[in-house]
Design an enzyme around this catalytic site. Sequence first.
Site, PDB file in Angstrom:
ATOM      1  N   ASP A  84       3.666   4.224   5.320  1.00  0.00           N
ATOM      2  CA  ASP A  84       2.636   4.103   4.182  1.00  0.00           C
ATOM      3  C   ASP A  84       2.232   5.634   4.490  1.00  0.00           C
ATOM      4  O   ASP A  84       2.064   6.525   5.167  1.00  0.00           O
ATOM      5  CB  ASP A  84       1.610   3.939   5.332  1.00  0.00           C
ATOM      6  CG  ASP A  84       0.672   2.734   4.067  1.00  0.00           C
ATOM      7  OD1 ASP A  84       0.831   3.067   2.581  1.00  0.00           O
ATOM      8  OD2 ASP A  84      -0.187   2.388   4.265  1.00  0.00           O
ATOM      9  N   HIS A 108      -1.000   6.008  -3.088  1.00  0.00           N
ATOM     10  CA  HIS A 108      -0.602   4.853  -1.861  1.00  0.00           C
ATOM     11  C   HIS A 108       0.630   5.286  -1.824  1.00  0.00           C
ATOM     12  O   HIS A 108       1.725   4.546  -3.259  1.00  0.00           O
ATOM     13  CB  HIS A 108      -0.955   3.001  -2.016  1.00  0.00           C
ATOM     14  CG  HIS A 108      -2.482   3.007  -2.130  1.00  0.00           C
ATOM     15  ND1 HIS A 108      -3.518   2.529  -1.100  1.00  0.00           N
ATOM     16  CD2 HIS A 108      -3.834   3.843  -3.261  1.00  0.00           C
ATOM     17  CE1 HIS A 108      -4.888   3.085  -1.373  1.00  0.00           C
ATOM     18  NE2 HIS A 108      -4.364   2.880  -2.834  1.00  0.00           N
TER      19      HIS A 108
END
Length: 668
Positions: free
Chosen positions: A397, A531
């Site tokens: 991530d 993101h």
Amino acid sequence: MSESVSLTFPDGSVRAYPAGTTGREVAEAISKSLGKKALAITLDGTLRDLSDPVETGAIEIVTRQDPRALELIRHDTAHVMAEAVQELWPGTQVTIGPVIENGFYYDFKRVHPDTREDWPFTPEDLPRIEKRMKEIIQRNKPFTKEIWSRDKARDVFADKGEAYKVELVDAIPADQDLKIYFQGDWFDLCRGPHMASTGQIGTAFKLMKVAGAYWRGDSTKPMLTRIYGTAWAEQEQLDNYLHILAEAEKRDHRKLGREMDLFHFQEEGPGVVFWHGKGWSMFQSLVAYMRRRLAGTYQEVNAPQVLDKSLWETSGHWGWYRDNMFKVTVAGEETDDERVFALKPMNCPGHVQIFKHGLKSYRELPVRLAEFGNVHRYEPSGALHGLMRVRGFTQDDAHVFCTDEQLAAECLRINDLILSVYEDFGFSEIVVKLSTRPDKRVGSDALWDRAESVMMEVLKQIEAQSGGRIKTGILPGEGAFYGPKFEYTLKDAIGREWQCGTTQVDFNLPERFGAFYIDQNSEKTQPVMIHRAVCGSMERFLGILIENYAGHMPLWFAPVQAVVATITSEADEYGKEVAEALREAGLSVETDFRNEKINYKVREHSVTKVPVIIVCGKREAEERTVNIRRLGSQDQVPMTLDEAIASLSFEATPPDLKGKLAAKAARG
């Protein structure tokens, strides 16, 4: 003058027809051959029966070659299956039979005629049902539609002993027509549409399996038998689909995981992975590769695993995602701390906290924070599927905090990283799709307009820069509630598609947490938050790799890269020398000096998918040579020891490091 309807055709032409004209009559008026080929029509994009009267609007004639025909073929095949079952076993109750991806199913309630006990179908029943289905299709009975009153439908199905159909009739909203479709004398309650006759189905279908299924998916209700099938427009399509299924079964990462001794699952830890040594080696190789790809560009951080629920309330996850979160409470005689915590289901709120820690200037942006973060999400037991669907997994991530002006450049930078990673792992067929604003969302329309505009331009650049190699598309309304996103889908060695990478723009979290930077006018300004994930779930990506390569991993990524196997004990000392030399060159090497025949050793190590077997005998020891045998090949390639070390060590170098070595060599 009689009333007429106006129809617009795909080529833009407009024609008038008398009111009451059916879709079949429109097709036949165009040409007799089209009338014979027609399966259905669409009116303003909605599939309709050929027998339906047309209305003013846009019309298309659906033939067998149209992708939309598959839904009709599968729907009609399901009805034929239900008829076949009731012909073979009178008294069997038919419940629900929808079209699903690549096929269909129907749920049945069958009881034994003598004992009146439940009598589930078995795989042995399927050939008999298939045979009867082909007979029904051969009869070529027309599909016809009737509209019944609820009282009539309830009475007819009750008289037939179809209790489940009576329940379905009662569940249909009062403002909806109750449609009954006939195929000859057999009929069923159905929304439709259907093709003109059973003969149009063809024979490119197969019943696949049986399974138990609770009525309405409720475990408190009766258990039914579900029969799954697949159906296609052409036999070649069916054959290809069955071939892919057979290949997928051979490549199943759970099966290969056992054979290669990589990992296992057990009941005491549902949905979490027990990594064995070789599997953990592969996992760490993947992390190390990704870590190298991020070096110098991202700051690697680590946010806590357990956080107070107040943080998740602020982020919105407690309201949106609470049922999928694992809650943790701390309470007992030794502590009066009764706060409620949660295991993190994602890393983003933690990264916002790290960004907020300390004042940020516009000169510092973009700030790129990356984490190989272990997250936990509750998945129903029935949804768990090896590494592909787990409850505990690691995300590669990252979150980028940037200015509005930097958004396009950051999206392109992320795109280049994602495509480069996929290329290193051998994936060349990639589709990038932009998911736009959903109905339920946060943020003003102006923010959405700006973000979608930027991402649309980026999407065009992605396709242009790839020379058309990368396919692109739009997914209307599929964006996250907090912003639009790119979805990256890759195609594996047998043609299956896997959605992995994402790039998501977020207006929500920076606002909720009050994140800001100081702009050039010395004012507080909210950053744009992106993101980003490349692999997504590292566990799932590893499962995809195992299946893509059928366990035959590239040498640089294999947990055991070579086995040195001797033919005779007289070569054991030389075998040890060969193994040590390869280890010093950086390879992961095992030895096999057992008193077994070499063919036995080769077969055994082939099962565990070792890429290279290095065979040494008395002659090789004397000449300081080796024989290289590759996984899946019967051939042996003789080399000097030095040649083998040089060749294998270069091949075992990860692709990102090979590029650096080549650049270094070019510089001298």
